[in-house]
Write a protein that holds these residues in place. Structure first.
Motif, PDB file in Angstrom:
ATOM      1  N   GLY A 107      -6.357  67.993 -16.766  1.00 13.06           N
ATOM      2  CA  GLY A 107      -6.434  66.554 -16.532  1.00 13.06           C
ATOM      3  C   GLY A 107      -5.728  65.785 -17.636  1.00 13.06           C
ATOM      4  N   LEU A 108      -5.522  64.501 -17.395  1.00 13.77           N
ATOM      5  CA  LEU A 108      -4.816  63.674 -18.375  1.00 13.77           C
ATOM      6  C   LEU A 108      -5.572  63.593 -19.702  1.00 13.77           C
ATOM      7  CD1 LEU A 108      -3.522  60.690 -16.207  1.00 13.77           C
ATOM      8  CD2 LEU A 108      -2.385  62.814 -16.786  1.00 13.77           C
ATOM      9  N   ASP A 109      -6.906  63.689 -19.635  1.00 11.99           N
ATOM     10  CA  ASP A 109      -7.663  63.611 -20.880  1.00 11.99           C
ATOM     11  C   ASP A 109      -7.486  64.862 -21.732  1.00 11.99           C
ATOM     12  OD1 ASP A 109      -9.005  65.217 -19.115  1.00 11.99           O
ATOM     13  OD2 ASP A 109     -10.999  64.421 -19.545  1.00 11.99           O
ATOM     14  N   LEU A 110      -6.893  65.931 -21.161  1.00 17.51           N
ATOM     15  CA  LEU A 110      -6.677  67.162 -21.917  1.00 17.51           C
ATOM     16  C   LEU A 110      -5.209  67.377 -22.295  1.00 17.51           C
ATOM     17  CD1 LEU A 110      -8.998  69.694 -20.045  1.00 17.51           C
ATOM     18  CD2 LEU A 110      -9.455  68.415 -22.137  1.00 17.51           C
ATOM     19  N   GLN A 111      -4.270  66.780 -21.587  1.00 17.23           N
ATOM     20  CA  GLN A 111      -2.867  66.981 -21.930  1.00 17.23           C
ATOM     21  C   GLN A 111      -2.124  65.684 -22.213  1.00 17.23           C
ATOM     22  OE1 GLN A 111      -0.106  68.247 -18.890  1.00 17.23           O
ATOM     23  NE2 GLN A 111      -1.584  67.877 -17.260  1.00 17.23           N
ATOM     24  N   GLY A 112      -2.818  64.552 -22.097  1.00 17.41           N
ATOM     25  CA  GLY A 112      -2.147  63.287 -22.331  1.00 17.41           C
ATOM     26  C   GLY A 112      -1.394  62.839 -21.090  1.00 17.41           C
TER      27      GLY A 112
ATOM     28  N   PRO B 220     -14.935  66.471 -19.089  1.00 15.24           N
ATOM     29  CA  PRO B 220     -16.252  66.649 -18.452  1.00 15.24           C
ATOM     30  C   PRO B 220     -16.315  67.928 -17.626  1.00 15.24           C
ATOM     31  CG  PRO B 220     -15.545  64.371 -18.215  1.00 15.24           C
ATOM     32  CD  PRO B 220     -14.369  65.132 -18.772  1.00 15.24           C
ATOM     33  N   GLY B 221     -15.172  68.376 -17.072  1.00 23.10           N
ATOM     34  CA  GLY B 221     -15.147  69.645 -16.340  1.00 23.10           C
ATOM     35  C   GLY B 221     -15.456  70.814 -17.254  1.00 23.10           C
ATOM     36  N   ILE B 222     -14.901  70.797 -18.471  1.00 22.69           N
ATOM     37  CA  ILE B 222     -15.235  71.833 -19.455  1.00 22.69           C
ATOM     38  C   ILE B 222     -16.730  71.784 -19.757  1.00 22.69           C
ATOM     39  CG2 ILE B 222     -14.912  72.560 -21.847  1.00 22.69           C
ATOM     40  CD1 ILE B 222     -12.030  71.719 -21.657  1.00 22.69           C
ATOM     41  N   ALA B 223     -17.266  70.561 -19.863  1.00 28.61           N
ATOM     42  CA  ALA B 223     -18.711  70.429 -20.087  1.00 28.61           C
ATOM     43  C   ALA B 223     -19.486  71.040 -18.927  1.00 28.61           C
ATOM     44  CB  ALA B 223     -19.077  68.951 -20.244  1.00 28.61           C
ATOM     45  N   GLY B 224     -18.957  70.882 -17.696  1.00 29.97           N
ATOM     46  CA  GLY B 224     -19.608  71.488 -16.542  1.00 29.97           C
ATOM     47  C   GLY B 224     -19.627  72.996 -16.618  1.00 29.97           C
ATOM     48  N   ILE B 225     -18.520  73.599 -17.117  1.00 28.12           N
ATOM     49  CA  ILE B 225     -18.464  75.056 -17.271  1.00 28.12           C
ATOM     50  C   ILE B 225     -19.449  75.516 -18.340  1.00 28.12           C
ATOM     51  CG2 ILE B 225     -16.995  76.985 -17.972  1.00 28.12           C
ATOM     52  CD1 ILE B 225     -14.645  75.505 -16.720  1.00 28.12           C
ATOM     53  N   VAL B 226     -19.477  74.792 -19.445  1.00 26.59           N
ATOM     54  CA  VAL B 226     -20.411  75.154 -20.523  1.00 26.59           C
ATOM     55  C   VAL B 226     -21.851  75.050 -20.037  1.00 26.59           C
ATOM     56  CG1 VAL B 226     -21.220  74.547 -22.834  1.00 26.59           C
ATOM     57  CG2 VAL B 226     -18.778  74.455 -22.318  1.00 26.59           C
ATOM     58  N   LEU B 227     -22.134  73.991 -19.264  1.00 30.73           N
ATOM     59  CA  LEU B 227     -23.477  73.840 -18.721  1.00 30.73           C
ATOM     60  C   LEU B 227     -23.800  74.977 -17.750  1.00 30.73           C
ATOM     61  CD1 LEU B 227     -25.981  72.029 -18.636  1.00 30.73           C
ATOM     62  CD2 LEU B 227     -24.896  70.732 -16.804  1.00 30.73           C
ATOM     63  N   THR B 228     -22.802  75.417 -16.980  1.00 28.10           N
ATOM     64  CA  THR B 228     -22.990  76.536 -16.055  1.00 28.10           C
ATOM     65  C   THR B 228     -23.347  77.808 -16.810  1.00 28.10           C
ATOM     66  OG1 THR B 228     -21.408  75.566 -14.504  1.00 28.10           O
ATOM     67  CG2 THR B 228     -21.879  77.902 -14.251  1.00 28.10           C
TER      68      THR B 228
ATOM     69  N   VAL C  72     -22.606  65.138  -3.918  1.00 30.91           N
ATOM     70  CA  VAL C  72     -22.706  63.678  -3.940  1.00 30.91           C
ATOM     71  C   VAL C  72     -21.851  63.115  -5.069  1.00 30.91           C
ATOM     72  CG1 VAL C  72     -24.262  61.731  -4.329  1.00 30.91           C
ATOM     73  CG2 VAL C  72     -24.978  63.621  -2.868  1.00 30.91           C
ATOM     74  N   LEU C  73     -21.887  63.759  -6.218  1.00 30.24           N
ATOM     75  CA  LEU C  73     -21.125  63.315  -7.375  1.00 30.24           C
ATOM     76  C   LEU C  73     -19.630  63.361  -7.088  1.00 30.24           C
ATOM     77  CD1 LEU C  73     -21.735  62.386 -10.248  1.00 30.24           C
ATOM     78  CD2 LEU C  73     -21.494  64.733 -11.008  1.00 30.24           C
ATOM     79  N   TYR C  74     -19.191  64.379  -6.362  1.00 32.42           N
ATOM     80  CA  TYR C  74     -17.766  64.512  -6.066  1.00 32.42           C
ATOM     81  C   TYR C  74     -17.292  63.400  -5.130  1.00 32.42           C
ATOM     82  CZ  TYR C  74     -13.336  66.303  -4.358  1.00 32.42           C
ATOM     83  OH  TYR C  74     -12.014  66.420  -4.010  1.00 32.42           O
ATOM     84  N   PHE C  75     -18.060  63.134  -4.082  1.00 36.41           N
ATOM     85  CA  PHE C  75     -17.592  62.173  -3.085  1.00 36.41           C
ATOM     86  C   PHE C  75     -17.763  60.727  -3.536  1.00 36.41           C
ATOM     87  CE2 PHE C  75     -18.015  65.849  -0.243  1.00 36.41           C
ATOM     88  CZ  PHE C  75     -16.800  65.775   0.399  1.00 36.41           C
ATOM     89  N   LEU C  76     -18.705  60.458  -4.438  1.00 43.79           N
ATOM     90  CA  LEU C  76     -18.904  59.089  -4.891  1.00 43.79           C
ATOM     91  C   LEU C  76     -18.400  58.848  -6.304  1.00 43.79           C
ATOM     92  CD1 LEU C  76     -22.416  58.222  -3.417  1.00 43.79           C
ATOM     93  CD2 LEU C  76     -20.168  57.616  -2.543  1.00 43.79           C
ATOM     94  N   GLY C  77     -17.931  59.907  -6.968  1.00 40.26           N
ATOM     95  CA  GLY C  77     -17.388  59.753  -8.307  1.00 40.26           C
ATOM     96  C   GLY C  77     -15.882  59.547  -8.258  1.00 40.26           C
ATOM     97  N   SER C  78     -15.255  59.505  -9.428  1.00 38.83           N
ATOM     98  CA  SER C  78     -13.803  59.370  -9.497  1.00 38.83           C
ATOM     99  C   SER C  78     -13.309  60.014 -10.779  1.00 38.83           C
ATOM    100  CB  SER C  78     -13.392  57.892  -9.472  1.00 38.83           C
ATOM    101  OG  SER C  78     -13.889  57.213 -10.613  1.00 38.83           O
TER     102      SER C  78
ATOM    103  N   GLN D  83     -15.268  63.558 -11.026  1.00 37.77           N
ATOM    104  CA  GLN D  83     -15.022  64.498  -9.938  1.00 37.77           C
ATOM    105  C   GLN D  83     -14.673  65.876 -10.492  1.00 37.77           C
ATOM    106  OE1 GLN D  83     -12.018  62.378  -7.589  1.00 37.77           O
ATOM    107  NE2 GLN D  83     -13.520  62.151  -5.968  1.00 37.77           N
ATOM    108  N   GLY D  84     -13.944  65.910 -11.612  1.00 39.25           N
ATOM    109  CA  GLY D  84     -13.647  67.198 -12.253  1.00 39.25           C
ATOM    110  C   GLY D  84     -14.906  67.907 -12.687  1.00 39.25           C
ATOM    111  N   PHE D  85     -15.859  67.141 -13.213  1.00 38.24           N
ATOM    112  CA  PHE D  85     -17.146  67.727 -13.586  1.00 38.24           C
ATOM    113  C   PHE D  85     -17.872  68.268 -12.363  1.00 38.24           C
ATOM    114  CE2 PHE D  85     -21.745  67.051 -13.905  1.00 38.24           C
ATOM    115  CZ  PHE D  85     -22.044  67.905 -14.962  1.00 38.24           C
TER     116      PHE D  85
END
Length: 848
Positions: free
Chosen positions: A47-52, A424-432, A485-491, A495-497
């Motif tokens: 994502g842009l937050d990881l590569q600019g 936040p996706g990395i955080a999701g993996i760590v949480l998993t 729900v988070l995926y369809f109503l998030g952005s 959504q990556g998380f």
């Protein structure tokens, strides 16, 4: 103990595919390029937050479309009546009602005029297979006899939708002209376009390139009258006044003599005689002929070149121009001339696009985010793996093998699906990682119970997997509902998380049950132990008899007080809302010469007249977060504010690392979506648990979870943690985790209701909690082992998210153990003995 060969093959194939798809993401590009063609090469998309890079959300300007269409319709109506039918008319425009009012000079020709105007009806359809379409125009008449032509609501919506589709193609051409790699351009809803360009850090230039309409038109200048005279005396029919680039204005004919659609090429060049950059253009054959005819017939007259309703230049035609080429000159620099040439080559946007959301991340900040995420992930993995070995020995090794395969499958699935990995996706993996061992702990603890009840090792193993499976399914599906729900109503990052969390839940179901089962059965066949020595360490000893129901009244009283305080703080104190919900601009800056001075930054920005400006530390001593309120004037004014901040701080060696601007329109939508996400998740989970359990369990679970949500939201209000989109993600994830614990306890209560039919309900609930508390303490500890590294090493961007998750897990464990039981009783849950008792009858036969 015979393990099916089919299951063995499935495990082998899934594991191999997971490794093959995950491996390219961890290999250098030259190694991937040398791979055989049949092997996958696709990597995880960062994502842009990881590569600019830059992120823009563009919205079609509806008022601009209506205004332009009314102007075009006005010309068509006038030409139809006056030129084609010789009917005199006066036309008034009302943009508020989207209506043209036509007053005829000869009222006797009304029916002829009505028939002529009706021929302008246009049907619009965006579907290739649709028959007909919607009518764009509605015709009517005013009480005093004037004819009206109105743009229909359906017609405007269909036109906007069609213009978005056309705009996407134009934007793609423009971005491709910039030479960027892997841009993402996609439609959002009916009137928005999302543009993400990795590695392109100049958001201002990108915005100028993408959002400028770049509609080039050529008009004859009205002779013998200046714009000022026309505005004072009244505009001649068929004319308009447009501003010019030099600050003045010009009186032009409305009719477009020639349009930019006839251009086939545009290149930046240099006028050596005047020593200025210019843009050279070339027409196609038809355009060249038309251009030659216009210039030949109007020698000595002025000819205006108009770009986006601004007169760039209006020279006098000295002689016919028959070569089909020309120059546009103005106040260009080399860079702006090049950008204009890019715009003209790509073609004009069919509609004006407003930037309603803008995010830019510097590549160095993206690299820092990756480092933070990797550090948190490695530390969490080491802690969880080590703890499982300490707690379960060899059985912990079985769980760890499944856990490692689980992580590989997540990365493999991300690569195969082309999903975007965000911080936040990395955080999701760590949480998993923390949650993945939960299923193994459930299975192992069930085995220990079955062995203590007198079953042989093989019977205990079989019963452990079989009886734990239903609970595992229930607990994982409640989390999956929250993720969906988070995926369809998030952005964006949220959504990556949701994607990584959902993938982690699905892969965990496979690895924790199937893969662990395979290892355990293979080990048993090889060793044939007389006794299963599963657990080596536990926080709470077996056979505890803590009287939870006796102390529940005090706990419930505490929960009520804490919930009231949370609600009161939210109502009276409010929240430290992020710009996701209030709009405005957030700018992260870094001091190049050591620690930043927040007081100095605040002084430098005080005189810029930007309204409310907040300055605070942001993680490292060198970083500072500047939040600027939304400026009057929209996104252009917000960008001016960012430029002012950048210029003011540049003198003191501060550099901008990221900017994030959100309009009021988007922020209100995000706030609404976030609220709806929590409500919809709770309702969906209520329905699922109601279907799987009795209604008392469903209502108790949702009540308990609502208590946890209130407490966590209260944390944001009381502590002043920033409440933003990732906070909604934290709350929804907490919903899943809290229900995970509640479902485990509820499942045991339901089982004991069948097993201990005569036991009083409070004692039965105490028994159920004591039977599951060993498992709860172990699984919650592994989740904390994953969350604590996120809090410490995950970086400031997701700090509020990780703190809220950690607090929420504590509250969730507390509520599922000690709050859920009394609620079950209060909702009327009864033991089987009470259910079986006949209802006493009164003497007359009526129930009492």
């Amino acid at each position: 103990m015979q393990f099916s060969p089919v299951r063995t093959v499935i495990i082998a194939i899934v594991s191999l595919l997971g490794i093959l798809f995950a491996l390219p993401s961890f290999l250098p590009e030259n190694v991937r390029d040398s791979w055989p063609g049949f092997l996958p090469r696709q990597t995880v998309v960062l994502g842009l937050d990881l590569q600019g890079g830059s992120h823009l959300l563009l919205q079609v300007n509806e008022s601009g479309i209506v205004s332009e269409r009314l102007q075009s319709l006005r010309r068509d109506v006038r030409n139809t009546l006056a030129n084609d039918n010789g009917i005199g008319n006066l036309i008034a425009t009302d943009e508020a009602t989207r209506t043209l009012t036509v007053e005829l000079t000869d009222p006797t020709q009304k029916e002829t005029a009505r028939t002529a105007i009706a021929a302008l009806q246009n049907t619009i359809s965006n579907s290739l297979i649709a028959v007909g379409g919607v009518n764009e125009l509605a015709f009517g008449e005013t009480p005093d006899g004037k004819l009206t032509v109105t743009l229909t609501e359906e017609g405007v919506s269909e036109r906007m939708s069609a213009l978005v589709a056309q705009s996407i193609e134009v934007i793609r051409k423009r971005v491709d002209e910039l030479g960027t790699t892997e841009p993402s351009i996609q439609r959002q809803g009916t009137n928005r376009v999302l543009v993400q360009v990795p590695g392109f850090g100049d958001s201002q230039r990108l915005k100028d390139i993408i959002s400028r309409t770049a509609r080039l038109t050529f008009h004859m200048v009205y002779p013998g009258m200046t714009a000022a005279q026309a505005e004072a005396q009244g505009l001649p029919a068929g004319t308009m006044v447009l501003p010019s680039q030099d600050g003045g204005s010009e009186l032009l004919y409305e009719d477009v003599a020639l349009g930019g659609e006839s251009l086939v090429d545009a290149q930046p060049s240099y006028d050596s005689q005047r020593n200025i950059p210019v843009v050279s253009f070339k027409f196609d054959t038809r355009g060249a002929i038309t251009f030659g005819q216009i210039t030949g017939a109007n020698v000595g007259k002025r000819f205006a070149i108009v770009l986006d309703n601004t007169v760039i230049t209006a020279p006098v035609i000295q002689q016919p121009i028959t070569g089909g080429s020309g120059q546009i000159s103005g106040t260009f620099t080399t860079a702006t001339a090049n950008d204009l040439a890019v715009l003209l080559r790509a073609g004009a946007l069919p509609a004006s696009l407003d930037v309603v959301e803008e995010r830019t991340v510097d590549a160095s900040l993206g690299a820092d985010s990756i480092q933070h995420g990797l550090t948190a992930g490695v530390v969490a993995s080491v802690l969880v793996i080590a703890f499982m070995v300490i707690a379960y020995g060899l059985w912990g090794v079985f769980a760890n093998v499944s856990l490692i395969l689980n992580i590989i499958l997540i990365f493999g699935a991300l690569s195969m699906l082309g999903a975007t990995l965000t911080l936040p996706g990395i955080a999701g993996i760590v949480l998993t990682i923390g949650m993945a061992v939960d299923a193994n702990v459930l299975i192992y603890e069930r085995m220990r119970e079955e062995q203590r009840s007198g079953k042989s090792p093989i019977q205990a193993i079989q019963a452990g997997f079989e009886r734990a499976w239903g609970t595992i399914i229930d607990s994982h599906l409640t989390q999956l509902i929250a993720a969906i729900v988070l995926y369809f109503l998030g952005s964006g990052p949220v959504q990556g998380f949701a994607v990584t969390l959902a993938l982690g839940i699905l892969t965990s179901l496979f690895t924790s049950y199937t893969v662990t089962s395979y290892q355990v059965h293979a080990w048993y066949r090889a060793t044939r132990p007389k006794v299963l020595k599963i657990q080596h360490f536990r926080f709470i000893p077996d056979g505890t008899k803590i009287p939870f129901m006796k102390i529940s009244r005090y706990v419930i009283a505490f929960s009520i007080v804490a919930s009231v305080l949370s609600i009161g703080s939210a109502y009276f104190k409010g929240f430290n809302l992020g710009i996701d919900f209030v709009g405005g601009t957030a700018i992260v800056i870094q001091h190049d010469g050591g620690p930043a001075d927040v007081g100095q930054v605040r002084e430098l920005l005080d005189g810029l007249e930007l309204g409310e400006v907040q300055v605070q530390g942001f993680g490292t001593p060198e970083d500072v977060l500047v939040r600027v309120q939304a400026q009057e004037g929209g996104q252009d004014a917000d960008q001016v504010a960012v430029t002012k901040v950048r210029d003011a701080l540049a003198t003191e060696n501060y550099t901008v690392r990221s900017t994030e601007a959100v309009s009021g329109t988007v922020s209100s939508e995000l706030a609404w979506k976030g609220t709806m996400a929590v409500v919809i998740a709770l309702v969906a989970i209520l329905i699922y648990i109601w279907f799987r359990f009795e209604w008392q369990f469903a209502l108790a679970a949702v009540t308990t979870t609502t208590h946890d949500v209130i407490m966590t939201i209260g944390l944001f209000s009381i502590t002043g943690l920033e409440f933003n989109l990732t906070s909604i993600a934290a709350v929804l994830t907490l919903v899943g985790l809290s229900l995970n614990e509640t479902v485990v306890v509820s499942d045991r209560v339901r089982e004991n209701l069948r097993k201990h039919r005569k036991m009083p309900l409070p004692e039965l609930i105490d028994l159920s909690i004591n039977q599951t508390i060993v498992r709860t303490s172990l699984t919650q500890f592994t989740v904390f082992l994953a969350l604590i590294p996120l809090v410490l090493f995950g970086g400031e961007v997701i700090r509020s998210f990780t703190i809220a998750m950690t607090f929420g897990c504590l509250v969730g464990m507390y509520s599922s153990i000690i709050v859920n039981g009394p609620i079950l009783i209060n909702f009327g849950l009864k033991s089987k003995t009470e259910e079986d008792k006949p209802t006493p009858k009164a003497a007359d036969g009526a129930s009492v």
